[in-house]
Design a protein around this motif. Structure first.
Motif, PDB file in Angstrom:
ATOM      1  N   ARG A 158       1.165  -1.004  -0.067  1.00 31.27           N
ATOM      2  CA  ARG A 158       0.212  -0.685   0.065  1.00 31.27           C
ATOM      3  C   ARG A 158       0.990   1.021   0.153  1.00 31.27           C
ATOM      4  O   ARG A 158       0.800   1.810  -0.858  1.00 31.27           O
ATOM      5  N   THR A 184      -3.665   6.577   7.110  1.00 30.97           N
ATOM      6  CA  THR A 184      -4.358   6.864   7.096  1.00 30.97           C
ATOM      7  C   THR A 184      -4.636   8.541   6.634  1.00 30.97           C
ATOM      8  O   THR A 184      -5.519   9.170   6.009  1.00 30.97           O
ATOM      9  N   ARG A 240     -16.744 -10.224  -3.900  1.00 28.62           N
ATOM     10  CA  ARG A 240     -16.063 -10.270  -2.674  1.00 28.62           C
ATOM     11  C   ARG A 240     -16.074 -11.168  -1.764  1.00 28.62           C
ATOM     12  O   ARG A 240     -15.051 -11.355  -1.894  1.00 28.62           O
ATOM     13  N   LYS A 293     -12.304 -13.406  -1.625  1.00 30.32           N
ATOM     14  CA  LYS A 293     -12.121 -13.249   0.276  1.00 30.32           C
ATOM     15  C   LYS A 293     -11.342 -14.617   0.833  1.00 30.32           C
ATOM     16  O   LYS A 293     -10.843 -15.025   1.703  1.00 30.32           O
ATOM     17  N   GLN A 308      -7.572 -10.108  -0.578  1.00 33.38           N
ATOM     18  CA  GLN A 308      -8.830  -9.256   0.082  1.00 33.38           C
ATOM     19  C   GLN A 308      -8.877  -7.401  -0.790  1.00 33.38           C
ATOM     20  O   GLN A 308      -7.488  -7.372  -1.593  1.00 33.38           O
ATOM     21  N   GLU A 356      -9.721  -4.677  -1.574  1.00 34.23           N
ATOM     22  CA  GLU A 356      -9.824  -2.698  -0.659  1.00 34.23           C
ATOM     23  C   GLU A 356     -10.418  -1.695  -1.963  1.00 34.23           C
ATOM     24  O   GLU A 356     -10.037  -1.664  -2.189  1.00 34.23           O
ATOM     25  N   ASP A 357     -11.399  -0.604  -1.368  1.00 40.60           N
ATOM     26  CA  ASP A 357     -11.924   0.440  -2.361  1.00 40.60           C
ATOM     27  C   ASP A 357     -11.322   1.379  -1.788  1.00 40.60           C
ATOM     28  O   ASP A 357     -11.367   1.870  -0.994  1.00 40.60           O
ATOM     29  N   THR A 358     -10.903   1.707  -3.243  1.00 40.32           N
ATOM     30  CA  THR A 358     -10.295   3.333  -3.054  1.00 40.32           C
ATOM     31  C   THR A 358     -10.361   4.408  -3.670  1.00 40.32           C
ATOM     32  O   THR A 358     -10.888   3.814  -4.782  1.00 40.32           O
ATOM     33  N   PRO A 393     -10.866  -0.593  -6.703  1.00 34.49           N
ATOM     34  CA  PRO A 393     -10.129  -1.186  -6.292  1.00 34.49           C
ATOM     35  C   PRO A 393      -9.005  -1.613  -6.119  1.00 34.49           C
ATOM     36  O   PRO A 393      -8.178  -1.566  -7.005  1.00 34.49           O
ATOM     37  N   ARG A 394      -8.332  -2.457  -5.130  1.00 35.46           N
ATOM     38  CA  ARG A 394      -6.973  -2.727  -4.479  1.00 35.46           C
ATOM     39  C   ARG A 394      -7.462  -4.003  -4.268  1.00 35.46           C
ATOM     40  O   ARG A 394      -7.687  -4.286  -3.148  1.00 35.46           O
ATOM     41  N   TRP A 395      -6.191  -5.227  -3.760  1.00 35.99           N
ATOM     42  CA  TRP A 395      -6.350  -5.874  -3.704  1.00 35.99           C
ATOM     43  C   TRP A 395      -4.978  -6.756  -3.896  1.00 35.99           C
ATOM     44  O   TRP A 395      -4.366  -6.155  -3.517  1.00 35.99           O
ATOM     45  N   GLN A 410      -6.108  -7.837   6.098  1.00 33.64           N
ATOM     46  CA  GLN A 410      -6.498  -6.831   5.854  1.00 33.64           C
ATOM     47  C   GLN A 410      -6.336  -5.879   7.838  1.00 33.64           C
ATOM     48  O   GLN A 410      -6.907  -6.246   8.389  1.00 33.64           O
TER      49      GLN A 410
END
Length: 471
Positions: A330, A376, A446, A450, A455, A457-459, A463-465, A470
């Motif tokens: 990330r 974050t 999704r 999983k 996993q 993650e919506d950004t 989307p990122r996997w 996580q």
């Protein structure tokens, strides 16, 4: 802070001071290749690879010698059992060993001598011992040569054993020896062994005893005296005790530090080919554990701490590593991979404290928590600082996710393009479901990802996997 290592010979943690400033010579007892390697063997490789990497990181030039014992009693017995040449068995298992070393990102040794390629050096050392009164040719004239334990007054000092309490060396009939504790330097031809496992010598055709091999090979590549001799605790006696005796008796300085790692146990016993209680790397990979996660598991405990293997502990280690991997991926997406910098002082202190990898990894995880906070907050400077520090620490431990070695095709990563394509297809199906407001279908995609360990993650950029959990 100076690197401090526990020295078995003095039973103390000592400042490590190389014979020659900036240069370090290490001899590690490698494997006897009568069978494929198991993860107990690989612990040894990983532990000493971490030592070597730390020495390299701190600016030392390291000559790292790791031998291969390719002729001994066990290999010859396998030769008879399988009706195959002993050298074919040894070579086959060497290839498997090399493959596993590469899979775990273990740096190749500077030199990897074979016992069978150093018969001349063994002859020279044996002759020196005979001439000095420390070895003798068996009276039965069968070609056997033995070390005279009584001739070396410090015998037993490394292991803390008293010669008076010792039993027979068990490597030849006691009738051929002056003392049952004497051990074989050269073994003459035996009728019940393969006919091709012998070499000419001044004492008759035969083959080397186990212990003389390492003394001769260490001397050949590191000189009469060198810095560190390594191996498992189970080698302290008789192997390393005998190495010291024959080397010192021959007038060699030999090893200045003895660094032993603890064993990996399965149940109540050490993992051992002779006991049949072994787990190999292939079986772990087939169960879904990646080699990098195996390395993390083996490197996490202090090298002198025993590992009691369990599937649960291994999988917990895999989850912990995936957290590290997730942060690195990330952060690299935001600020680029960066260039690893100096490790944090606390990490250096842990490594200098007798290679305390457990404490060092705690610093890694602390830094990752700071990095996740920076992610974050969108603080790119802090993200970059955390990422470069983390990658520097992981590089020392040999587990940097961005290390090209993990993409070399030896860890299943040759399937990465295929996995990328399949996940991209699934994410496209999910995007189409979301576009038509079919939330159930989108969630189903999704959830299936999983379940497969992916996993999503919506950004803001899509989307990122990542692989694993996580946090």
């Amino acid at each position: 802070m100076t690197l401090r290592l526990y020295d078995t010979a003095t039973r103390s943690v000592r400042d490590f001071v190389p014979m020659t400033p900036g240069l370090v010579g290490i001899y590690l007892c490698g494997l006897t290749v009568q069978s494929p390697p198991h993860i107990g063997h690989l612990r040894s490789a990983v532990n000493y690879d971490v030592l070597r990497r730390w020495l390299l990181h701190t600016g030392h030039e390291v000559t790292f010698v790791r031998n291969v014992t390719d002729v001994d009693d066990k290999i010859l017995q396998k030769s008879l059992d399988q009706k195959r040449p002993f050298w074919a068995i040894a070579f086959e298992n060497r290839l498997l060993l090399d493959r596993d070393y590469r899979s775990l990102n273990v740096l190749p040794p500077t030199y990897e001598p074979l016992a069978t390629a150093h018969i001349t050096e063994m002859h020279e050392l044996i002759q020196t011992l005979i001439s000095g009164g420390h070895a003798y040719v068996a009276d039965c004239l069968n070609g056997d040569v033995y070390f005279d334990v009584s001739s070396y007054s410090s015998y037993g000092a490394l292991s803390g054993q008293k010669p008076s309490d010792m039993r027979s060396a068990g490597d030849a009939p006691e009738r051929d020896k002056r003392d049952a504790r004497d051990f074989a330097l050269w073994k003459g031809v035996k009728a019940d062994e393969p006919s091709d496992a012998y070499w000419s010598s001044p004492w008759g055709r035969g083959r080397p005893g186990w212990h003389i091999e390492c003394s001769a090979m260490a001397r050949r590549y590191l000189g009469d005296e060198f810095d560190i001799h390594g191996g498992g605790l189970d080698l302290t006696f008789p192997h390393h005790e005998n190495e010291i005796a024959q080397s010192k008796a021959a007038g060699l300085g030999f090893a200045r530090y003895w660094v032993h790692h603890a064993l990996l146990n399965l149940g109540e016993s050490k993992m051992s080919k002779s006991l049949g209680n072994v787990i190999d790397l292939d079986s772990l990979v087939e169960s879904g554990i990646r080699p990098v996660e195996v390395r993390y598991y083996l490197a996490s405990p202090h090298y002198r701490s025993r590992i009691d293997y369990s599937d649960e502990a291994l999988r917990e280690a895999a989850v912990a590593y995936r957290r590290i991997e997730g942060f690195v991926q990330r952060a690299a997406e935001v600020v680029g991979p960066g260039r690893p910098k100096a490790v944090p002082p606390a990490f250096a202190d842990a490594m200098n404290d007798d290679l305390n990898t457990s404490a060092a990894l705690a610093i890694v995880h602390d830094t990752i928590r700071e990095g996740n906070t920076a992610l974050t907050a969108g603080d790119e400077a802090a993200i970059r600082g955390a990422l470069t520090a983390v990658r520097a620490m992981l590089g020392v431990l040999g587990i940097d996710p961005l290390d090209a070695s993990w993409d070399a095709g030896t860890n299943g990563n040759d399937l990465k393009p295929v996995v990328d394509s399949l996940v991209a297809l699934a994410l496209e199906q999910r995007a189409q479901a979301r576009a038509r407001k079919d939330w159930a279908a989108a969630d189903s995609v999704r959830d299936q990802l999983k379940n497969a360990g992916i996993q999503v993650e919506d950004t803001p950029t899509g989307p990122r996997w990542t692989v694993g959990e996580q946090h």
